[in-house]
Design a protein around this motif. Sequence first.
Motif, PDB file in Angstrom:
ATOM      1  N   ASP A  49       0.847  -0.977  -0.108  1.00  0.00           N
ATOM      2  CA  ASP A  49       0.045  -0.122  -0.009  1.00  0.00           C
ATOM      3  C   ASP A  49       0.825   1.332  -0.102  1.00  0.00           C
ATOM      4  O   ASP A  49       0.192   2.347  -0.478  1.00  0.00           O
ATOM      5  CB  ASP A  49      -1.108   0.095   1.194  1.00  0.00           C
ATOM      6  CG  ASP A  49      -2.094  -1.084   1.058  1.00  0.00           C
ATOM      7  OD1 ASP A  49      -2.798  -1.036   0.170  1.00  0.00           O
ATOM      8  OD2 ASP A  49      -2.155  -1.913   2.176  1.00  0.00           O
ATOM      9  N   ASP A  50       2.128   1.235   0.456  1.00  0.00           N
ATOM     10  CA  ASP A  50       2.800   2.312   0.646  1.00  0.00           C
ATOM     11  C   ASP A  50       4.323   1.821   0.901  1.00  0.00           C
ATOM     12  O   ASP A  50       4.534   0.694   1.343  1.00  0.00           O
ATOM     13  CB  ASP A  50       2.385   3.106   1.687  1.00  0.00           C
ATOM     14  CG  ASP A  50       3.094   4.574   1.474  1.00  0.00           C
ATOM     15  OD1 ASP A  50       3.662   4.858   0.611  1.00  0.00           O
ATOM     16  OD2 ASP A  50       3.139   5.485   2.645  1.00  0.00           O
ATOM     17  N   SER A  74       7.926  -1.194   3.641  1.00  0.00           N
ATOM     18  CA  SER A  74       6.723  -1.172   2.879  1.00  0.00           C
ATOM     19  C   SER A  74       5.776  -1.460   3.772  1.00  0.00           C
ATOM     20  O   SER A  74       5.676  -2.184   4.806  1.00  0.00           O
ATOM     21  CB  SER A  74       6.911  -2.372   1.992  1.00  0.00           C
ATOM     22  OG  SER A  74       7.072  -3.791   2.533  1.00  0.00           O
ATOM     23  N   SER A  75       4.499  -0.913   3.407  1.00  0.00           N
ATOM     24  CA  SER A  75       3.051  -1.288   4.255  1.00  0.00           C
ATOM     25  C   SER A  75       2.307  -1.990   3.503  1.00  0.00           C
ATOM     26  O   SER A  75       1.845  -1.801   2.380  1.00  0.00           O
ATOM     27  CB  SER A  75       2.621   0.177   4.424  1.00  0.00           C
ATOM     28  OG  SER A  75       3.553   1.214   5.261  1.00  0.00           O
ATOM     29  N   HIS A  76       1.630  -2.688   4.340  1.00  0.00           N
ATOM     30  CA  HIS A  76       0.691  -3.898   3.764  1.00  0.00           C
ATOM     31  C   HIS A  76      -0.704  -3.855   4.537  1.00  0.00           C
ATOM     32  O   HIS A  76      -0.644  -3.691   5.990  1.00  0.00           O
ATOM     33  CB  HIS A  76       1.003  -5.192   3.882  1.00  0.00           C
ATOM     34  CG  HIS A  76       2.061  -5.371   2.954  1.00  0.00           C
ATOM     35  ND1 HIS A  76       2.421  -5.958   1.848  1.00  0.00           N
ATOM     36  CD2 HIS A  76       3.642  -5.037   3.440  1.00  0.00           C
ATOM     37  CE1 HIS A  76       3.699  -6.037   1.404  1.00  0.00           C
ATOM     38  NE2 HIS A  76       4.338  -5.561   2.283  1.00  0.00           N
ATOM     39  N   GLN A  77      -1.827  -4.045   4.078  1.00  0.00           N
ATOM     40  CA  GLN A  77      -2.961  -4.172   4.882  1.00  0.00           C
ATOM     41  C   GLN A  77      -3.146  -5.488   5.526  1.00  0.00           C
ATOM     42  O   GLN A  77      -2.813  -6.496   4.525  1.00  0.00           O
ATOM     43  CB  GLN A  77      -4.176  -3.698   3.664  1.00  0.00           C
ATOM     44  CG  GLN A  77      -5.570  -3.696   4.604  1.00  0.00           C
ATOM     45  CD  GLN A  77      -5.624  -2.592   5.578  1.00  0.00           C
ATOM     46  OE1 GLN A  77      -5.601  -1.458   5.069  1.00  0.00           O
ATOM     47  NE2 GLN A  77      -6.016  -3.053   7.024  1.00  0.00           N
ATOM     48  N   MET A  80      -2.975  -1.898   9.475  1.00  0.00           N
ATOM     49  CA  MET A  80      -1.580  -1.644   8.420  1.00  0.00           C
ATOM     50  C   MET A  80      -0.616  -2.220   9.205  1.00  0.00           C
ATOM     51  O   MET A  80      -0.301  -1.993  10.347  1.00  0.00           O
ATOM     52  CB  MET A  80      -1.429  -0.413   8.099  1.00  0.00           C
ATOM     53  CG  MET A  80      -0.689   0.272   6.792  1.00  0.00           C
ATOM     54  SD  MET A  80      -1.409  -0.793   5.256  1.00  0.00           S
ATOM     55  CE  MET A  80      -2.551   0.470   4.809  1.00  0.00           C
ATOM     56  N   THR A 138       3.793  -2.975   8.749  1.00  0.00           N
ATOM     57  CA  THR A 138       5.075  -2.645   7.860  1.00  0.00           C
ATOM     58  C   THR A 138       6.263  -3.505   7.947  1.00  0.00           C
ATOM     59  O   THR A 138       6.137  -4.087   9.001  1.00  0.00           O
ATOM     60  CB  THR A 138       5.432  -1.198   8.699  1.00  0.00           C
ATOM     61  OG1 THR A 138       6.014  -1.332   9.843  1.00  0.00           O
ATOM     62  CG2 THR A 138       4.521  -0.118   8.226  1.00  0.00           C
TER      63      THR A 138
END
Length: 189
Positions: free
Chosen positions: A17-18, A28-31, A42, A44
């Motif tokens: 996601d980011d 990195s960010s993941h749901q 979220m 990371t």
Amino acid sequence: MKQRIVEFAQFADFGIDDIRKVDNTVISSHQQYDETGKATKMVTFPFRKNESEGTIKYFSLAYPIIDALDHGKRLVIDEFDSKMHPLLTCKIIALFNSRLTNSKNAQLIFTTHDTNLLNANLFRRDQVWFTQKDSLGASELYSLAEYKVRNSAPFEKEYLMGKYGGVPIVGQFERLFDQKEETEDGTDE
């Protein structure tokens, strides 16, 4: 540019996601989802430690690809297909072959061993080049356009059959393992 790179990754279905930099480390960010599929929070990860080599390579290519297409530059990539899914490789090639996404005539030059790319739907004959090593190890570069073949010819199949050269002369690996079988009592047959 960061947002465009994140979107480029989202189109590739990595679940990212980011991305951001924290203390000189890319994160990195993941749901995260619960068992019912509901988004819960979220999470990371340190990017280089937790993402696959293919995801890392794709991200490392994102800026050069976007920059080349935006400004009509030439992009050279060695072992383009290495570590990436073939569908992503084809999609990136399609970006460079499209007048819509490549209005400034950027050029993608790459090496590959992925014979699936030898496809008339992806390339014209003049876009495909092979290398052939001679007996001294020097490489010769030549185009598929030098051969009298139909545009609809099965390039991949004919290449693997050796019609265009450029295939390695594969030795008899089995000879490394030629050993006499031993009988149950430990004697050679």
